[in-house]
Each structure stands twice: as structure tokens, then as C-alpha cells.
Write an enzyme that holds these catalytic residues in place. Structure first.
Site, PDB file in Angstrom:
ATOM      1  NE  ARG A 238      -4.369  -1.212  -0.016  1.00  0.00           N
ATOM      2  CZ  ARG A 238      -4.281  -2.207  -0.702  1.00  0.00           C
ATOM      3  NH1 ARG A 238      -3.365  -2.355  -1.696  1.00  0.00           N
ATOM      4  NH2 ARG A 238      -5.378  -3.138  -1.167  1.00  0.00           N
ATOM      5  CD  GLU A 267      -2.092   3.676  -5.842  1.00  0.00           C
ATOM      6  OE1 GLU A 267      -2.935   2.995  -5.999  1.00  0.00           O
ATOM      7  OE2 GLU A 267      -1.151   3.246  -5.281  1.00  0.00           O
ATOM      8  CG  HIS A 285      -2.328  -0.336  -6.975  1.00  0.00           C
ATOM      9  ND1 HIS A 285      -2.880   0.426  -6.219  1.00  0.00           N
ATOM     10  CD2 HIS A 285      -2.441  -1.623  -6.629  1.00  0.00           C
ATOM     11  CE1 HIS A 285      -3.243  -0.136  -4.955  1.00  0.00           C
ATOM     12  NE2 HIS A 285      -2.671  -1.674  -5.223  1.00  0.00           N
TER      13      HIS A 285
END
Length: 534
Positions: A238, A267, A285
Site C-alpha cells: 500500500r 493514486e 498498482h
């Protein structure tokens, strides 16, 4: 059949693109709708009459969205993380939150290893140089993983998979995780250390922690000053756990060697000083972005939605206590919920404390779910909001009701026995017990307030306590007959000859208040309760 639904099929709102297998796994029992969850106005309009909401990471499910959802029972995140779902607000609204905790663990672990290898061998800059017409073999000399030490920060499901894979590379594995026992780590060939030791010893480091207030910024400037200059750091967990400003400084100043990043504090992230560095390999990601992970996540949450909308406890619900339900325990769930409703009907008030007692063979399994089922039943008929496995413990806490689960492998009279026992405000006690009998596991009510009974817990029950003397059963039957109420089952129990006696009745329809009053007067009952569960 799906319970507590308005006319028509339950509505499942899919707010982001999911695997086609998701819809297939939902089956034909739902009306499927779609919307763009990233478009706030579109989401708030679409969620109004949805029974279930399926999202990935782009849809923000906060208090505002939950307030707009008048019928929402479950939010399903097709993935592992829940950064975009306000779990607390959902819990307070009685909305179950589920995810797919194991759907992408293999994909995430493999990407972490891929980033580690790519950073160690300068794959990204070498690739870019070659595509630009440059052949620079000597510039991009890398290092091997073999016989190096890798530090795993967070030895959860993904961290364990990474440790296993890197062990196969011949690496020495150490780990930091304050919630893991050293013995468990040792069984995997992993040595547990504190974070400072891990930073001092690691040649490679891979982060696999959830993002919490405690873990944000865990790897910051102070920690990176303790690392080896040869360290290759990977974060595919994360964003925000590794301080990006501190990481940039450590890489720029040569205090660590390289980094592999799949996640970022904010993000989507398309502009970061880290992207300017040749010793950083970065991906957008992609941890869960495999066909296999997406399909597994979609199927998992579709199954959870089916369970949630049919009133079942969902093993993957993150805001429900309990876990995977053993098959031996599952038949006791509806019985326990029914006992909870009977308990409240007899008590006539919220108990100050409740013990959920489970005895017998099923105590070999995790029976925490039975405590939830009991509370769901206890509050089902006394609060306005819909009671679920999610908010039942909150309802108990808000009303000052202390709850305890008690288990005992010994059950002298029944193979398994479930009892709900509570203390009321006047210090009196109420208890009801039930069991399942026969191959078909039929429900039986076997005890009420210390009196032994044996009746089926049907939708309409009544209980009368009076002084034991002849003729009372006939009197009760006569009054009910005059009222047009048919008796399905009757049980008389007494504590002693001529002492207190209990008549427990199951009847085909609710007993009118006038008939109850007539019975109380005729038999001089000191205790009268009618319990209607239909």
C-alpha cells in the site's frame, strides 16, 4: 429464496468493470445494473435502490454514499484492500462489507518478486536504453538474489508467499511482524527480528503490510538511514507505508541501491520525482491485475453477495466477527437466531447481560457465529432498523448489554445444546435452550426458565407459569378453542409436585390478547408470555 426483499429481484449495482465470471456467479436471481462509480453524481443516483454494491478501487463508498442507499445490505470489494470503503460508517448503517481476501495474493506475491528481480537486474533502464538504440551491458551490471538476505515486513498471507518464493531462490529470509509468533515463523524457515535489525541486515526488503494509522510512514527517513547502501526496497502493498520523500532522498544520495514500486501515497500517480531515477522500477498498482486474480475476486464477492442477500453470515465479511463456518456448526445458526427471538419475547426487555452457552460436540469448532446469531435474534423484534450480523453487536453495546460466549464440550442430555441466558434489570434471569434432533436436524425447544420442555419452536408460542394443580391444561385448551386457536403442541413441566408448573404451547396462529388475559385469570398464572415470530 432471498429474504426481506421488496417485490421483484434484488438489485445488484456493479460500479466498475469486473470479470464476466462475476455476473455468471451471481446467477439469475438478481437484477444487474451498472454505473460509473468514479462519477460521484452517477453513483449517488444509482445506489438509491440497490441491495448490493460491487466495486473495485475507484469507487468511494463513504458515509454520503451509504446515506443515499436506502436498501443497501452489502458492499462487495472485488479485491483485497478497502481503502475506498468506510467500513465504520457501513457497520453503523448495518451494511455488510465483504472483500476477496485471497483472490489476488498469488498475483501480488509474484509481482513483488518481479519488481525485486527487475530492480536487482536494472531491467527497466536497460530496456529503455536498448529501445533507444544503446547497448550498455557494463552499465547495467546487476546483483544476484542467491545467498542474500531478504527482509519481509509483514508476514501475512502475501508476505508468506513472497518468503516461500524467495527461499526457493536460495535467499535467507528474516521478517518483522509483531503479531506473528516466532514459532510459526520458524516453521516456515523465517527468523523474526525487530524492524531495526531487519533494516540493518537486509540486502533486499519487501513490504507487505496493510495501510493503517500505525503503518503510514513506517519506513521513513530515520529507518532508511539505518539500511545498507546495497538495499533494494520493494513496496507492492500500500502506498504511504514507505515515505516517498524519504525514499527519493535515500536513492538520490546513494544510501540505498534501488527500489521497486507498485503503489503510491496518492493514486493515480503519474508524476513523481521517483520516476526520474534510473534505479527505480515502477508499475501502476498492478498487484491484482492478472486475469486469474480478477476472475477469482469477482467469483468470490459474487458468492458473498448471494449469501448476504439471503441472510447468511458471510465468511469474507470484514466487519463481522467470526470466520469460516464449519459444516457441523451451520445448522445451529437458524436455531440460535430463533432462540434469541424467543428469549426477547419471554424477557420483554433488553437484558443487562447475556451469555450464549454452547455445549457438546460442536465446541470442537469455532462457534463464534452462534453468538452473532443469538444477538441478531435478540434484537430482531425490538429495534426499528434492520438487524444483521454486522450491527447486532453494536446494538448490544449501545444498550449496555454485556455479551459473553461460553463453551463446554460436555453436554449430558443432548448431543449439542445451545442456551441463551440473560440477567434483567431486576436481577431476575431468563433462559431458553434448544437443540437439533434426528437425521433431518429438526429444531426443538428443550428448556425455558429452568423448566424442561420438548416442543417445536414454531412461529407462534405461548408460556404460562402457575401453581401446579389439576384441570389447568383443560382450562387453557378450552379458552384457546373458544378463541379459534389450534394447539400444535403442548408441554407441561413442573419443578415439583404441587409446585410451579409451566405450560409451553406451539399454536397455529397468534393468541388474541383477550384470550391471554382470560387464561391468566382462569389459571391464576403468575407469568404469561406470547411469542410471535411469524
Amino acid at each position: 429464496m432471498f429474504v426481506n426483499q421488496p417485490a421483484g429481484k434484488p438489485i445488484v449495482l456493479i460500479a466498475e468493470e469486473l470479470s464476466p465470471a462475476t455476473v455468471a456467479a451471481l446467477g439469475p436471481d438478481f437484477e444487474i445494473r451498472t454505473c460509473n462509480g468514479a462519477d460521484r453524481a452517477e453513483l449517488l443516483a444509482a445506489i438509491v435502490d440497490a441491495d448490493a454494491l460491487l466495486v473495485r478501487s475507484a469507487t468511494k463508498v463513504d458515509a454520503e454514499a451509504l446515506a443515499a442507499a436506502g436498501r443497501l445490505k452489502v458492499v462487495a470489494r472485488a479485491g483485497v484492500g478497502l481503502d475506498n470503503v468506510d467500513v465504520r460508517a457501513a457497520t453503523q448503517s448495518g451494511v455488510m462489507v465483504v472483500n476477496a481476501p485471497t483472490s489476488n495474493i498469488v498475483s501480488a506475491a509474484e509481482l513483488a518478486v518481479a519488481l525485486m528481480l527487475a530492480a536487482a537486474r536494472h531491467i527497466s533502464p536497460a530496456h529503455n536504453a536498448l529501445k533507444s538504440g544503446e547497448w550498455k551491458r557494463s552499465r547495467y551490471t546487476g546483483i544476484e538474489l542467491y545467498e542474500k538476505t531478504v527482509g519481509i515486513v509483514g508476514l501475512g498471507r502475501i508476505g508468506v508467499l513472497v518468503a516461500q518464493r524467495l527461499s526457493a531462490f536460495g535467499m535467507k529470509v528474516i521478517a518483522y511482524d509483531p503479531y506473528v509468533q516466532a514459532g510459526r515463523a520458524a516453521q516456515m524457515g523465517v527468523r523474526l527480528v525487530d524492524l531495526d535489525t531487519l533494516l540493518a541486515e537486509s540486502d533486499f526488503m519487501s513490504v507487505h503490510l496493510p495501510k493503517t494509522p500505525e503503518t503510514v510512514g513506517l519506513i521513513g527517513d530515520e529507518q532508511l538511514h539505518r539500511a545498507k547502501p546495497s538495499l533494494v526496497l520493494v513496496n507492492a502493498a500500500r502506498g504511504g507505508i514507505v515515505d516517498e520523500v524519504a525514499l527519493y532522498s535515500a536513492l538520490k544520495e546513494g544510501r540505498i541501491a534501488a527500489a521497486g514500486l507498485d503503489v503510491f501515497a496518492k493514486e493515480p500517480c503519474t508524476d513523481s520525482p521517483l520516476f526520474e531515477l534510473e534505479n527505480v522500477v515502477a508499475t501502476p498498482h498492478l498487484g491484482a491485475s492478472t486475469d486469474e486474480a480478477q476472475e477469482k475476486a469477482g467469483i468470490a464477492v459474487a458468492r458473498s453477495v448471494r449469501l448476504a442477500l439471503s441472510g447468511e453470515l458471510v465468511p469474507d465479511a470484514v466487519n463481522v466477527q467470526g470466520g469460516v463456518i464449519a459444516e457441523d456448526v451451520r445448522p445451529g445458526i437458524p436455531l440460535t437466531e430463533r432462540l434469541g427471538r424467543i428469549f426477547t419475547g419471554i424477557a420483554g426487555e433488553v437484558a443487562q447481560s447475556i451469555d450464549v452457552e454452547v455445549r457438546g460436540e460442536i465446541t470442537d469448532f469455532d462457534v463464534k457465529v452462534l453468538e452473532l446469531a443469538a444477538l441478531k435474534g435478540v434484537f430482531a423484534d425490538i429495534v426499528e432498523e434492520q438487524v444483521s450480523y454486522v450491527n447486532a453487536p453494536l446494538l448490544a453495546a449501545e444498550r449496555g448489554c454485556a455479551v459473553r460466549l461460553v463453551t463446554d464440550a460436555e453436554s449430558p442430555d443432548h448431543r449439542n445444546l445451545i442456551t441463551i441466558r440473560g440477567t434483567l434489570a431486576d436481577s431476575s434471569q431468563v433462559s431458553v435452550s434448544g437443540t437439533l434432533i434426528g437425521i433431518q436436524q429438526k429444531e426443538r425447544l428443550v428448556e425455558v426458565n429452568g423448566f424442561d420442555v420438548d416442543i417445536e419452536p414454531t412461529d407462534h408460542l405461548a408460556f404460562f407459569v402457575y401453581e401446579d394443580r389439576p384441570g389447568m391444561v383443560g382450562t387453557v385448551g378450552g379458552i384457546l378453542g373458544d378463541a379459534g386457536v389450534n394447539i400444535a403442541g403442548m408441554q407441561v413441566s413442573r419443578d415439583s409436585k404441587g409446585g410451579s408448573a409451566l405450560v409451553a404451547l406451539s399454536v397455529d396462529s397468534a393468541i388474541p390478547a383477550e384470550a391471554l388475559a382470560d387464561i391468566q385469570t382462569a389459571i391464576e398464572a403468575g407469568f404469561v408470555r406470547a411469542v410471535n415470530l411469524g
